[in-house]
Design a protein around this motif. Structure first.
Motif, short mmCIF file in Angstrom:
data_model
loop_
_atom_site.label_atom_id
_atom_site.label_comp_id
_atom_site.label_asym_id
_atom_site.label_seq_id
_atom_site.Cartn_x
_atom_site.Cartn_y
_atom_site.Cartn_z
N MET A 1 0.80 -1.23 0.00
CA MET A 1 0.00 0.00 0.00
C MET A 1 0.83 1.27 0.00
SD MET A 1 -1.60 -0.15 3.84
CE MET A 1 -2.60 -1.53 3.40
N ASN A 2 2.12 1.15 -0.28
CA ASN A 2 3.01 2.30 -0.35
C ASN A 2 3.01 3.11 0.95
OD1 ASN A 2 4.97 3.75 -1.80
ND2 ASN A 2 3.47 5.33 -2.35
N LEU A 3 2.94 2.41 2.08
CA LEU A 3 2.99 3.07 3.38
C LEU A 3 4.35 2.78 4.00
CD1 LEU A 3 1.64 4.68 5.63
CD2 LEU A 3 0.66 2.54 6.47
N HIS A 4 5.12 3.84 4.21
CA HIS A 4 6.47 3.73 4.77
C HIS A 4 6.39 3.92 6.28
CE1 HIS A 4 8.25 4.21 0.70
NE2 HIS A 4 7.15 4.89 0.50
N ILE A 5 6.70 2.88 7.02
CA ILE A 5 6.72 2.92 8.49
C ILE A 5 8.14 2.55 8.91
CG2 ILE A 5 5.79 1.91 10.62
CD1 ILE A 5 3.66 3.41 9.10
N SER A 6 8.68 3.28 9.88
CA SER A 6 10.03 2.96 10.37
C SER A 6 9.93 2.04 11.58
CB SER A 6 10.78 4.24 10.75
OG SER A 6 10.22 4.79 11.93
N ARG A 7 11.02 1.37 11.87
CA ARG A 7 11.08 0.49 13.05
C ARG A 7 10.78 1.28 14.32
NH1 ARG A 7 13.53 -4.49 11.58
NH2 ARG A 7 13.96 -5.06 13.74
N GLN A 8 11.20 2.54 14.36
CA GLN A 8 11.00 3.36 15.55
C GLN A 8 9.53 3.69 15.80
OE1 GLN A 8 13.36 4.04 13.09
NE2 GLN A 8 14.92 3.05 14.34
N GLN A 9 8.68 3.53 14.79
CA GLN A 9 7.26 3.82 14.95
C GLN A 9 6.47 2.63 15.49
OE1 GLN A 9 7.10 5.39 10.79
NE2 GLN A 9 5.76 6.94 11.70
N ILE A 10 7.12 1.49 15.63
CA ILE A 10 6.44 0.30 16.15
C ILE A 10 6.40 0.39 17.68
CG2 ILE A 10 6.49 -2.22 16.24
CD1 ILE A 10 6.01 -0.93 13.41
N ILE A 11 5.20 0.25 18.24
CA ILE A 11 5.06 0.39 19.70
C ILE A 11 4.92 -0.95 20.41
CG2 ILE A 11 4.01 2.68 19.50
CD1 ILE A 11 1.33 1.17 20.34
N GLY A 12 4.65 -2.01 19.67
CA GLY A 12 4.49 -3.29 20.33
C GLY A 12 4.10 -4.38 19.36
N GLN A 13 3.80 -5.53 19.94
CA GLN A 13 3.33 -6.65 19.15
C GLN A 13 2.41 -7.47 20.04
OE1 GLN A 13 7.41 -8.37 18.71
NE2 GLN A 13 6.36 -10.32 18.99
N ILE A 14 1.61 -8.31 19.39
CA ILE A 14 0.76 -9.23 20.13
C ILE A 14 1.20 -10.65 19.80
CG2 ILE A 14 -1.19 -7.68 20.48
CD1 ILE A 14 -2.47 -8.77 17.96
N ARG A 15 0.60 -11.62 20.47
CA ARG A 15 1.00 -13.02 20.28
C ARG A 15 0.81 -13.46 18.84
NH1 ARG A 15 -2.38 -13.19 24.29
NH2 ARG A 15 -3.89 -14.45 23.14
N PRO A 16 1.72 -14.25 18.32
CA PRO A 16 1.54 -14.80 16.98
C PRO A 16 0.30 -15.68 16.92
CG PRO A 16 3.80 -15.10 17.70
CD PRO A 16 3.02 -14.63 18.90
N VAL A 17 -0.31 -15.72 15.75
CA VAL A 17 -1.45 -16.60 15.52
C VAL A 17 -1.13 -17.50 14.32
CG1 VAL A 17 -3.13 -14.96 16.46
CG2 VAL A 17 -2.66 -14.96 14.02
N THR A 18 -1.73 -18.67 14.33
CA THR A 18 -1.50 -19.63 13.25
C THR A 18 -2.77 -19.77 12.43
OG1 THR A 18 0.14 -20.80 14.57
CG2 THR A 18 -0.82 -22.00 12.72
N THR A 19 -2.61 -19.70 11.12
CA THR A 19 -3.76 -19.95 10.25
C THR A 19 -4.00 -21.44 10.21
OG1 THR A 19 -2.41 -20.09 8.25
CG2 THR A 19 -3.29 -17.92 8.83
N LEU A 20 -5.24 -21.81 10.16
CA LEU A 20 -5.58 -23.22 10.23
C LEU A 20 -5.66 -23.86 8.86
CD1 LEU A 20 -8.22 -22.88 13.04
CD2 LEU A 20 -5.83 -23.52 13.25
N ASN A 21 -5.90 -23.05 7.82
CA ASN A 21 -6.05 -23.65 6.50
C ASN A 21 -4.81 -23.54 5.63
OD1 ASN A 21 -6.28 -20.93 6.12
ND2 ASN A 21 -8.21 -21.00 5.02
N SER A 22 -3.97 -22.50 5.83
CA SER A 22 -2.82 -22.32 4.94
C SER A 22 -1.48 -22.56 5.63
CB SER A 22 -2.85 -20.91 4.34
OG SER A 22 -2.85 -19.93 5.36
N GLY A 23 -1.49 -22.81 6.93
CA GLY A 23 -0.27 -23.20 7.63
C GLY A 23 0.75 -22.09 7.85
N PHE A 24 0.29 -20.88 8.16
CA PHE A 24 1.19 -19.77 8.48
C PHE A 24 1.14 -19.47 9.96
CE2 PHE A 24 0.68 -18.84 3.97
CZ PHE A 24 1.94 -18.37 3.61
N THR A 25 2.30 -19.13 10.55
CA THR A 25 2.35 -18.52 11.87
C THR A 25 2.65 -17.06 11.63
OG1 THR A 25 3.03 -20.55 12.97
CG2 THR A 25 3.50 -18.47 14.11
N ILE A 26 1.73 -16.19 12.05
CA ILE A 26 1.79 -14.77 11.74
C ILE A 26 2.11 -13.98 13.00
CG2 ILE A 26 0.54 -12.80 10.79
CD1 ILE A 26 -1.40 -14.92 9.56
#
Length: 186
Positions: A82-107
């Motif tokens: 989406m052409n949105l430039h975000i820097s590492r310094q703008q990240i304030i946190g994260q939440i627990r990873p989730v796993t997709t049940l149909n495509s096998g991704f841990t996000i």
């Protein structure tokens, strides 16, 4: 809702290191919240996509070995999608990873809160960019009872206009709902 209270409730330690166990594919998304009356950015994926066609999701994608870590993946994919430039310094946190049940991704979801966002330009992986009022969206939470969403874990849905948000994206929204509930903000 005061943006500083929102930042406080959603801020956390950031651990973007890749921990690859080989059971699932790794991915990362960026949860972008912006504005005085907080809005959240989500995307509708084209119905032609290989994974999660037509679903509502956060910008992000698959980790590649050229990415230093999962945060690099989330930032790179958000810029590409989406052409949105975000820097590492703008990240304030994260939440627990989730796993997709149909495509096998841990996000791994990372969070940033901005005052405003520029005009966003979707690439071919994005059908529509949605700017959704954040707290009203969280307040649409319901249990997901659809048997087609087969799951052995708790499933939720959220609604925005005619869009149904379910699966991994809904589990991420539920985590934020819980954090804001604990802080007395929803």
């Amino acid at each position: 809702m005061e943006i500083e209270l929102l930042k406080k409730a959603l801020s956390s330690k950031i651990t973007p290191a890749v921990k690859y166990g080989g059971q699932t594919k790794l991915a990362a998304v960026l949860i972008v919240i912006y504005g005085k009356e907080p809005m959240i950015i989500m995307t509708e994926r084209p119905k032609t996509m290989n994974y999660h066609a037509g679903e509502i999701s956060f910008p992000g994608g698959t980790w590649t070995q050229r990415d230093d870590d999962l945060l690099t993946t989330a930032l790179r994919e958000t810029k590409e999608e989406m052409n949105l430039h975000i820097s590492r310094q703008q990240i304030i946190g994260q939440i627990r990873p989730v796993t997709t049940l149909n495509s096998g991704f841990t996000i791994t979801p990372f969070i940033c809160i901005l005052d405003e966002v520029p005009k966003l330009i979707p690439n071919s992986e994005i059908e529509t960019i949605l700017h959704i009022p954040f707290v009203p969206l969280l307040n649409t939470i319901e249990d997901d009872l659809d048997p087609l969403h087969k799951s052995i874990q708790e499933m939720y849905t959220f609604r925005y206009q005619h869009h149904l948000i379910w699966g991994a994206s809904a589990r991420m929204l539920k985590q934020m709902f819980d954090l804001l509930s604990e802080a007395g903000l929803v």
